[in-house]
Design an enzyme around this catalytic site. Structure first.
Site, PDB file in Angstrom:
ATOM      1  N   GLY A  10      33.810  31.447  39.804  1.00  0.00           N
ATOM      2  CA  GLY A  10      33.999  31.217  38.365  1.00  0.00           C
ATOM      3  C   GLY A  10      34.888  30.006  38.130  1.00  0.00           C
ATOM      4  O   GLY A  10      35.851  29.792  38.857  1.00  0.00           O
ATOM      5  N   ARG A  73      28.261  31.043  42.034  1.00  0.00           N
ATOM      6  CA  ARG A  73      28.740  32.201  42.800  1.00  0.00           C
ATOM      7  C   ARG A  73      27.783  32.426  43.966  1.00  0.00           C
ATOM      8  O   ARG A  73      26.574  32.546  43.770  1.00  0.00           O
ATOM      9  CB  ARG A  73      28.770  33.437  41.909  1.00  0.00           C
ATOM     10  CG  ARG A  73      29.860  33.392  40.842  1.00  0.00           C
ATOM     11  CD  ARG A  73      30.116  34.793  40.298  1.00  0.00           C
ATOM     12  NE  ARG A  73      31.051  34.776  39.166  1.00  0.00           N
ATOM     13  CZ  ARG A  73      32.364  34.735  39.289  1.00  0.00           C
ATOM     14  NH1 ARG A  73      32.925  34.694  40.480  1.00  0.00           N
ATOM     15  NH2 ARG A  73      33.132  34.738  38.220  1.00  0.00           N
ATOM     16  N   THR A 113      35.605  32.867  47.622  1.00  0.00           N
ATOM     17  CA  THR A 113      35.560  31.516  48.207  1.00  0.00           C
ATOM     18  C   THR A 113      36.421  31.460  49.460  1.00  0.00           C
ATOM     19  O   THR A 113      36.038  30.856  50.465  1.00  0.00           O
ATOM     20  CB  THR A 113      36.096  30.496  47.176  1.00  0.00           C
ATOM     21  OG1 THR A 113      35.309  30.615  45.999  1.00  0.00           O
ATOM     22  CG2 THR A 113      36.051  29.078  47.701  1.00  0.00           C
ATOM     23  N   ASP A 135      42.511  35.141  37.418  1.00  0.00           N
ATOM     24  CA  ASP A 135      42.939  36.517  37.717  1.00  0.00           C
ATOM     25  C   ASP A 135      44.278  36.575  38.457  1.00  0.00           C
ATOM     26  O   ASP A 135      44.893  37.636  38.514  1.00  0.00           O
ATOM     27  CB  ASP A 135      41.875  37.229  38.570  1.00  0.00           C
ATOM     28  CG  ASP A 135      40.563  37.421  37.824  1.00  0.00           C
ATOM     29  OD1 ASP A 135      40.584  37.361  36.580  1.00  0.00           O
ATOM     30  OD2 ASP A 135      39.525  37.623  38.467  1.00  0.00           O
ATOM     31  N   ARG A 281      38.375  31.097  29.993  1.00  0.00           N
ATOM     32  CA  ARG A 281      38.213  30.194  31.145  1.00  0.00           C
ATOM     33  C   ARG A 281      37.893  28.762  30.726  1.00  0.00           C
ATOM     34  O   ARG A 281      37.786  27.879  31.564  1.00  0.00           O
ATOM     35  CB  ARG A 281      37.077  30.699  32.042  1.00  0.00           C
ATOM     36  CG  ARG A 281      37.365  31.993  32.738  1.00  0.00           C
ATOM     37  CD  ARG A 281      36.821  32.033  34.147  1.00  0.00           C
ATOM     38  NE  ARG A 281      35.490  31.545  34.298  1.00  0.00           N
ATOM     39  CZ  ARG A 281      34.431  32.285  34.666  1.00  0.00           C
ATOM     40  NH1 ARG A 281      34.581  33.584  34.865  1.00  0.00           N
ATOM     41  NH2 ARG A 281      33.259  31.737  34.834  1.00  0.00           N
TER      42      ARG A 281
HETATM   43  O1  F6P Z   1      37.188  35.753  38.542  1.00  0.00           O
HETATM   44  C1  F6P Z   1      37.352  35.228  37.283  1.00  0.00           C
HETATM   45  C2  F6P Z   1      36.596  36.023  36.236  1.00  0.00           C
HETATM   46  O2  F6P Z   1      36.752  35.367  35.008  1.00  0.00           O
HETATM   47  C3  F6P Z   1      36.987  37.494  36.116  1.00  0.00           C
HETATM   48  O3  F6P Z   1      38.172  37.718  35.395  1.00  0.00           O
HETATM   49  C4  F6P Z   1      35.761  38.058  35.452  1.00  0.00           C
HETATM   50  O4  F6P Z   1      35.669  39.434  35.699  1.00  0.00           O
HETATM   51  C5  F6P Z   1      34.660  37.276  36.085  1.00  0.00           C
HETATM   52  O5  F6P Z   1      35.217  36.060  36.537  1.00  0.00           O
HETATM   53  C6  F6P Z   1      33.485  36.978  35.191  1.00  0.00           C
HETATM   54  O6  F6P Z   1      32.501  36.357  35.944  1.00  0.00           O
HETATM   55  P1  F6P Z   1      31.257  35.556  35.376  1.00  0.00           P
HETATM   56  O7  F6P Z   1      31.716  34.236  34.877  1.00  0.00           O
HETATM   57  O8  F6P Z   1      30.353  35.432  36.542  1.00  0.00           O
HETATM   58  O9  F6P Z   1      30.685  36.369  34.252  1.00  0.00           O
END
Ligand code: F6P
Length: 354
Positions: A10, A73, A113, A135, A281
Site C-alpha cells: 500500500g 501488492r 515487503t 500502520d 494514505r
Molecule cells: O497497510 C496499510 C493499509 O492502509 C492498512 O491500514 C489497510 O488495512 C490496508 O492497507 C488497505 O489496503 P488496500 O489499499 O489494499 O485496500
C-alpha cells in the site's frame, strides 16, 4: 554502481521523499552511480519492468504523495509457488535482478515487503529495506514513514466530525485504517480528543461501550466521538477465526456498523459512521515525515556506500540505525495493552474498551 529501487504494498505519504533523499545522497556520494526505477513493486521485478532514472527525475518530489515508481501488492505466500514450468516468482526476481545488472536493491515497503526482501537477501541479492506504512507496525523501528502523515489526516477528520457531532448531538464512529495494529487509531483518537478509542489489540464489550455513551449522555454530554480501527473486534469476535467473524457480521467487513446500531439501541442516542478510508494514505507527507524520509533515504545511501546489505533502516531511541532483515521479517509491532499511550488515554477518562 547500479542500484534498483522499488516501492511495494500500500502506498503512503513519504515514499517519494525517501526515494529523493536516497537519490540525492547517491548522486552526491557514490561514484558512477546509476539508479534503476522498478515499476509497481515486486511486480516489476517479476516481469522485468524498469527504467533507468535521471537525476532530474528526483527533483520536485519531496512533497508529492504516492510513489513515482508505482506499487502493487504481491502476496508473500505466492513468492515460492511454482508455475506450470516449475518456476517461482522468487526465481524470476532473482533472474531479473541479474538481468538488470543490479549491484543492490532498495525495497520500500511494509511487513509483507520486508518478508520478501528477507527472502531475496537469503537467496544472495544485496537488499536494503526501508520501513513504510501508515500502520506503524514494523518490528524493530520506533516509527515508520507515512505514519505521522496519516495521523495528521485522521486527526483532522476527527476534528471535522467534532463540529457536526456537536451540532446534532450525535455519537459519531470514525473508522480508521489498521487491520491488526491500532497505532493510527490510538494516536488520532488521542490527537482528536475522542471519548472512546477501540483498537484490534484490545477487544471490546459492545455493552460496556454503550453504557459509557449512555453515562456521558446522562451527565449532559450531548455528543461523543468514537475512534475505532477497522480491525477492532468484540471480545466474542476475538475468540473466532476470521471467516467465522465475517460470517457473524453478515456482510459487514468491520465491527463498526453493528456497534453503531448497538449503541443507538442501548444508549438511546443517534449514531453515524464515518469511514475516511484511503484519504488517510493520500496527499503530501507532513513536515515530520519529510524530515524522517530524508533521514531514512540518505541513511540507506550510506549503507549502500558501506556495502552493508541484508538490513532495513530503523529509528531506535531517536537514532537512525538498521536491523538485520532476517531478525525483523515476519514479526509485527502491535500496540501493547500497557503501552504508555493506552495508559495515558485511560488516565484522562478515554474508554479503551476494557
Ligand atoms: O497497510 C496499510 C493499509 O492502509 C492498512 O491500514 C489497510 O488495512 C490496508 O492497507 C488497505 O489496503 P488496500 O489499499 O489494499 O485496500
Amino acid at each position: 554502481m547500479k542500484i534498483g529501487i522499488l516501492t511495494s504494498g500500500g502506498d503512503c505519504p513519504g515514499l517519494n521523499a525517501v526515494i529523493r533523499g536516497f537519490a540525492k545522497y547517491a548522486y552526491e556520494n557514490i561514484k558512477n552511480v546509476q539508479l534503476v526505477g522498478i515499476a509497481d513493486g515486486y511486480g516489476g521485478l517479476i516481469h522485468n519492468e524498469f527504467r533507468l532514472m535521471k537525476e532530474q527525475d528526483f527533483v520536485g518530489i519531496l512533497n508529492v504523495g504516492g510513489t513515482i515508481l508505482g506499487t502493487s501488492r504481491q502476496p508473500f505466500k505466492l513468492m515460492t509457488v511454482e508455475d506450470d514450468n516449475s518456476v517461482t516468482r522468487l526465481d524470476l526476481m532473482k533472474q531479473n535482478y541479474k538481468k538488470m545488472g543490479l549491484d543492490c536493491l532498495l525495497t520500500l515497503g511494509g511487513a509483507g515487503t520486508h518478508k520478501t526482501a528477507a527472502l531475496l537477501s537469503a537467496e544472495g541479492c544485496n537488499v536494503i529495506g526501508l520501513p513504510k506504512t501508515i500502520d506503524n507496525d514494523i518490528w524493530g523501528t520506533d516509527v515508520t514513514f507515512g505514519f505521522h502523515s496519516a495521523v495528521d489526516i485522521a486527526t483532522e477528520c476527527i476534528d471535522r466530525i467534532h463540529s457536526t457531532a456537536a451540532s446534532h448531538g450525535r455519537t459519531m464512529l470514525v473508522e480508521l485504517m489498521g487491520n491488526k495494529a491500532g497505532w493510527l487509531t490510538l494516536y488520532a483518537g488521542l490527537g482528536g480528543g475522542a471519548d472512546v478509542i477501540l483498537i484490534p489489540e484490545i477487544p471490546f464489550s459492545a455493552d460496556k461501550v454503550a453504557k459509557v455513551i449512555e453515562k456521558k449522555a446522562d451527565a449532559g454530554k450531548a455528543f461523543c466521538i468514537i475512534a475505532i480501527a477497522e480491525g477492532a473486534m468484540t471480545i466474542e469476535e476475538s475468540k473466532m477465526k476470521k471467516r467465522e467473524r465475517l460470517e457473524k457480521r453478515g456482510g459487514d467487513v468491520t465491527a463498526t456498523a453493528a456497534l453503531a446500531k448497538h449503541i443507538a439501541e442501548k444508549a438511546g442516542v443517534e449514531t453515524r459512521v464515518v469511514v475516511p478510508g484511503h484519504i488517510q494514505r493520500g496527499g503530501s507527507p507532513s513536515a515530520y515525515d519529510r524530515v524522517l524520509s530524508t533521514e531514512f533515504g540518505s541513511f540507506a545511501g550510506r549503507l549502500v556506500k558501506e556495502g552493508r546489505f541484508g538490513v532495513t533502516v530503523a529509528m531506535v531511541n531517536g537514532k537512525v540505525t538498521y536491523n538485520a532483515l532476517a531478525d525483523i521479517a515476519g514479526k509485527a509491532k502491535l500496540v501493547p495493552p500497557d503501552a504508555q499511550e493506552v495508559l495515558t488515554a485511560e488516565s484522562i477518562g478515554i474508554y479503551m474498551g476494557r
